[in-house]
Design an enzyme around this catalytic site. Sequence first.
Site, PDB file in Angstrom:
ATOM      1  N   GLY A  45       0.833  -1.193   0.000  1.00  0.00           N
ATOM      2  CA  GLY A  45       0.000   0.000   0.000  1.00  0.00           C
ATOM      3  C   GLY A  45       0.865   1.239   0.000  1.00  0.00           C
ATOM      4  O   GLY A  45       2.004   1.215   0.480  1.00  0.00           O
ATOM      5  N   GLN A  50       3.036   9.923   1.236  1.00  0.00           N
ATOM      6  CA  GLN A  50       4.314   9.229   1.264  1.00  0.00           C
ATOM      7  C   GLN A  50       5.191   9.589   0.069  1.00  0.00           C
ATOM      8  O   GLN A  50       6.402   9.375   0.109  1.00  0.00           O
ATOM      9  CB  GLN A  50       4.097   7.716   1.313  1.00  0.00           C
ATOM     10  CG  GLN A  50       3.469   7.246   2.615  1.00  0.00           C
ATOM     11  CD  GLN A  50       3.253   5.765   2.604  1.00  0.00           C
ATOM     12  OE1 GLN A  50       2.211   5.278   2.182  1.00  0.00           O
ATOM     13  NE2 GLN A  50       4.255   5.026   3.063  1.00  0.00           N
ATOM     14  N   CYS A 110       6.112  -0.049   7.373  1.00  0.00           N
ATOM     15  CA  CYS A 110       5.709   1.036   6.484  1.00  0.00           C
ATOM     16  C   CYS A 110       6.873   1.423   5.594  1.00  0.00           C
ATOM     17  O   CYS A 110       8.017   1.488   6.050  1.00  0.00           O
ATOM     18  CB  CYS A 110       5.256   2.229   7.329  1.00  0.00           C
ATOM     19  SG  CYS A 110       4.711   3.657   6.397  1.00  0.00           S
ATOM     20  N   HIS A 152      -4.313   1.462   7.751  1.00  0.00           N
ATOM     21  CA  HIS A 152      -2.932   1.966   7.787  1.00  0.00           C
ATOM     22  C   HIS A 152      -2.733   3.067   6.742  1.00  0.00           C
ATOM     23  O   HIS A 152      -2.231   4.149   7.056  1.00  0.00           O
ATOM     24  CB  HIS A 152      -1.968   0.797   7.535  1.00  0.00           C
ATOM     25  CG  HIS A 152      -0.538   1.194   7.427  1.00  0.00           C
ATOM     26  ND1 HIS A 152       0.386   0.865   8.391  1.00  0.00           N
ATOM     27  CD2 HIS A 152       0.145   1.877   6.471  1.00  0.00           C
ATOM     28  CE1 HIS A 152       1.575   1.343   8.027  1.00  0.00           C
ATOM     29  NE2 HIS A 152       1.453   1.946   6.872  1.00  0.00           N
ATOM     30  N   GLU A 153      -3.133   2.798   5.498  1.00  0.00           N
ATOM     31  CA  GLU A 153      -2.921   3.778   4.426  1.00  0.00           C
ATOM     32  C   GLU A 153      -3.779   5.028   4.624  1.00  0.00           C
ATOM     33  O   GLU A 153      -3.329   6.147   4.371  1.00  0.00           O
ATOM     34  CB  GLU A 153      -3.179   3.157   3.054  1.00  0.00           C
ATOM     35  CG  GLU A 153      -2.231   2.034   2.685  1.00  0.00           C
ATOM     36  CD  GLU A 153      -0.754   2.382   2.806  1.00  0.00           C
ATOM     37  OE1 GLU A 153      -0.370   3.555   2.607  1.00  0.00           O
ATOM     38  OE2 GLU A 153       0.033   1.472   3.127  1.00  0.00           O
TER      39      GLU A 153
END
Length: 185
Positions: A45, A50, A110, A152-153
């Site tokens: 992901g 990011q 991550c 999470h994303e």
Amino acid sequence: MLLPINIYGDTVLRAVSQPVAEMTPELAELADNMLETMYHANGIGLAAPQIGRNIRLVVIDIPEDEEEESEPLTVVANGETVPMRSIMPLKFINPVLEPYGKQQLCSEGCLSVPKIHAQVARPERVKATLTLTNGSTLVLDCGGLLARCLQHECDHLDGFLFVDRVSSASKITLKKKLKRLAESH
């Protein structure tokens, strides 16, 4: 095209992302580039912050070998039970998540926090309303790795990282590693 991934300590990772007003060919291309970047980094992901863009855009692709069961996993997509593989990869904007169920502890990592993993408690299931990059809407009800990955994303879109969600004891353990990581980038 490969994009640079921002690392822990970069302020772009802590900003709340703006909703996407409309899907454009440029954003569709950005999503494709994000997928390519994610694959290159061996991730499942990637959220736009990011790669330095504070917009509500996420890509996810959970490979079959990441599935937790021996049987192909299924999800409820727009009211129909389908194999999870049939909806991958996911490229979407402006997600709305409704996590539910008991808290489940699982190890997370991550791409923006390389070489660090920690146990994170999250609700075991999610109902998600996603606007796909092709303009269609996908309503998912899922558990397992996909539910965790969605949470999470989407945390990235609100300026949260998985290390913010670990226990107090784990935060103490991770403090030095995270400081070194932030200083090195």
